[in-house]
Scaffold this active site. Structure first.
Site, mmCIF file in Angstrom:
data_model
loop_
_atom_site.group_PDB
_atom_site.id
_atom_site.type_symbol
_atom_site.label_atom_id
_atom_site.label_comp_id
_atom_site.label_asym_id
_atom_site.label_seq_id
_atom_site.Cartn_x
_atom_site.Cartn_y
_atom_site.Cartn_z
ATOM 1 N N ARG A 1 0.883 -1.565 -0.108
ATOM 2 C CA ARG A 1 0.150 0.209 -0.141
ATOM 3 C C ARG A 1 0.709 1.613 -0.100
ATOM 4 N NH1 ARG A 1 -2.816 -3.935 3.122
ATOM 5 N NH2 ARG A 1 -5.664 -4.157 2.483
ATOM 6 N N LYS B 1 4.029 22.719 -12.927
ATOM 7 C CA LYS B 1 3.203 21.440 -12.739
ATOM 8 C C LYS B 1 3.213 21.617 -11.179
ATOM 9 C CE LYS B 1 2.579 17.007 -13.987
ATOM 10 N NZ LYS B 1 3.048 15.726 -15.062
ATOM 11 N N GLU C 1 -6.790 15.272 -8.957
ATOM 12 C CA GLU C 1 -7.138 16.425 -10.522
ATOM 13 C C GLU C 1 -8.373 16.445 -10.075
ATOM 14 O OE1 GLU C 1 -5.772 14.828 -14.751
ATOM 15 O OE2 GLU C 1 -7.790 13.825 -14.194
ATOM 16 N N HIS D 1 -4.917 11.214 -26.255
ATOM 17 C CA HIS D 1 -5.164 9.747 -25.370
ATOM 18 C C HIS D 1 -5.472 8.887 -26.821
ATOM 19 C CE1 HIS D 1 -4.248 10.963 -21.566
ATOM 20 N NE2 HIS D 1 -2.823 10.867 -22.004
ATOM 21 N N HIS E 1 4.284 10.732 -26.836
ATOM 22 C CA HIS E 1 3.092 10.890 -27.150
ATOM 23 C C HIS E 1 3.007 12.197 -27.340
ATOM 24 C CE1 HIS E 1 0.509 11.727 -23.267
ATOM 25 N NE2 HIS E 1 1.722 13.057 -22.616
ATOM 26 N N ARG F 1 -6.431 20.753 -11.591
ATOM 27 C CA ARG F 1 -5.375 19.905 -12.343
ATOM 28 C C ARG F 1 -5.144 19.360 -13.795
ATOM 29 N NH1 ARG F 1 -1.595 14.982 -10.065
ATOM 30 N NH2 ARG F 1 -0.403 14.714 -12.065
ATOM 31 N N HIS G 1 -4.628 16.763 -24.180
ATOM 32 C CA HIS G 1 -3.891 14.574 -23.956
ATOM 33 C C HIS G 1 -5.806 14.030 -24.670
ATOM 34 C CE1 HIS G 1 -1.029 16.187 -21.734
ATOM 35 N NE2 HIS G 1 -0.497 15.346 -22.012
ATOM 36 N N ASN H 1 -4.461 18.502 -18.587
ATOM 37 C CA ASN H 1 -5.292 17.836 -19.901
ATOM 38 C C ASN H 1 -4.359 18.179 -20.883
ATOM 39 O OD1 ASN H 1 -4.337 15.111 -18.293
ATOM 40 N ND2 ASN H 1 -6.435 16.078 -17.191
ATOM 41 N N GLU I 1 5.323 18.994 -24.674
ATOM 42 C CA GLU I 1 5.035 19.378 -23.234
ATOM 43 C C GLU I 1 5.712 20.628 -22.359
ATOM 44 O OE1 GLU I 1 2.238 17.435 -21.398
ATOM 45 O OE2 GLU I 1 2.411 15.842 -21.851
ATOM 46 N N LYS J 1 0.963 11.303 -10.416
ATOM 47 C CA LYS J 1 0.473 10.566 -11.697
ATOM 48 C C LYS J 1 0.688 9.021 -12.038
ATOM 49 C CE LYS J 1 -3.297 12.289 -13.846
ATOM 50 N NZ LYS J 1 -3.818 12.975 -14.972
#
Length: 387
Positions: A129, A244, A254, A269, A281, A258, A265, A262, A193, A151
């Protein structure tokens, strides 16, 4: 200040603090290996270094240094790029941790690009965990995006990053020397980015790129540590990380702010999945930004000048701004499964102006199709960046 003092100040690492419930530092500079033990902490005994085959030599150097510092360190080699981000590879890493008796007082170090940091962060967040993870990104994209923000994720047959966690690292080391061996097109893909951060939050980034885009690409990471080119590159990296860091420090999971990260994105994606991850990417994000810029323009929210600036700056560094026109229905189906969607409601991050990101929810299907028509090519792009 003496000349020696000025040289020391110029070469001293830059540190960006990422705030939140679990604050951590992103260190930017050269010869940063000595910073790793401080990020790991005195309580760590065992370290698993997750790397790709291409990074094995560098990982061996990191392992030897850690052993010399009194740690027990082992390597786990994983596939390159998106091939690393699968349940099978994560299970392999869990097996290595179990066989080496890793406990909650141990740690993982990632060494590689964005896919490696995504995988390593996910494995660290799920083993017992949660155990510490420190990222050492070796690509521009990983430095400004994947390694920062907490993330993590792996892919499934249904989409990219559909399984993942929010798990801040214990620290990030961005060693600029790693960029010297980065292939040109990987460097260019990382610029997508960087440029994204300019559009959503820091226009100075755009000005720095626009000042000499060809020179930036040609110098890339091979500019040499004392050159003016590296000064510009370092500033671009630091500014992008600060964008960021500010966002994720306020919104780790998010819940709201946040989402601006994206930008571009959602379509990106979808392109990556349709292309079976053969596209880089950053190349997909470039097309995705062009798409949402056109979408915002057609929705009456963004003026022509900012849309044109997207196209000009992205093409100036060699990034693609079009995609094949016969894939719209396929892309639309994939976007409807995107984790940013809510039920059947498509959601996009758009701009109302430069550095004024906003959300566009449930746009009319005809508006979406019209925006896609603006970026459609009659045939697949032949840009090297996309292959």
């Amino acid at each position: 200040m003496t000349e020696t003092d000025r040289t020391t100040a110029a070469t001293a690492p830059r540190v960006v603090r990422v705030e939140g419930e679990r604050p951590y530092d992103v260190v930017i500079g050269r010869r940063l290996l000595g910073e790793l033990p401080a990020l790991l902490g005195a309580d760590v005994q065992r370290v698993l270094i997750i790397c790709t085959e291409a990074m094995t030599a560098s990982a061996d150097a990191v392992r030897e240094d850690l052993v010399a510092q009194g740690y027990q360190a082992i390597l786990a080699e994983v596939p390159d790029a998106e091939g690393a981000k699968s349940a099978e590879v994560a299970s392999f890493c869990w097996g290595v941790l179990g066989q080496a008796d890793f406990t909650r007082s141990d740690a993982i170090v990632s060494l590689g690009g964005g896919a490696t940091t995504d995988l390593a962060g996910f494995v660290a967040s799920t083993w017992l965990r949660g155990i510490k993870v420190v990222h050492i990104p070796t690509t521009l994209l990983a430095m400004v995006d994947a390694a920062v923000g907490g993330k993590t994720g792996i892919n499934t047959a249904e989409g990219k990053n559909l399984v993942g966690t929010f798990f801040p690292p214990a620290g990030v080391l961005c060693d600029l020397a790693a960029l010297e061996s980065l292939p040109k097109w990987d460097f260019v893909a990382g610029l997508a980015e960087v440029i994204k951060c300019g559009f959503i939050a820091d226009p100075r980034i755009l000005e720095l790129v626009e000042a000499d885009p060809a020179g930036l690409v040609e110098r890339g990471g091979a500019s040499g540590e004392d050159s003016a080119g590296e000064d510009v590159l370092t500033e671009l990296i630091e500014r992008s990380i600060r964008v960021k860091a500010r966002v994720v420090g306020e919104d780790l999971t998010e819940a709201g702010l946040r989402e601006i990260l994206n930008y571009g994105h959602t379509l990106a994606h979808a392109i990556e999945q349709v292309e079976r991850y053969a596209w880089r990417h950053g190349a997909a994000v470039s097309v995705g930004m062009m798409f949402v810029a056109e979408l915002a323009r057609l929705a009456g929210r963004l003026d022509d000048a900012v849309v044109d600036r997207h196209r000009d700056i992205l093409t100036s560094v060699g990034l693609p701004v079009t995609y094949r026109g016969d894939r719209w229905e396929q892309l639309l189906a994939v976007m409807r499964r995107d984790k940013k969607s809510r039920g059947d409601l498509l959601r996009f991050v758009v701009l109302d102006d430069l550095a004024r990101p906003a959300r566009l929810e449930g746009p009319d299907p005809t508006l979406l199709a019209a925006a896609y028509a603006e970026i459609s090519a009659d045939a697949p792009t032949t840009r090297t960046i996309s292959l």
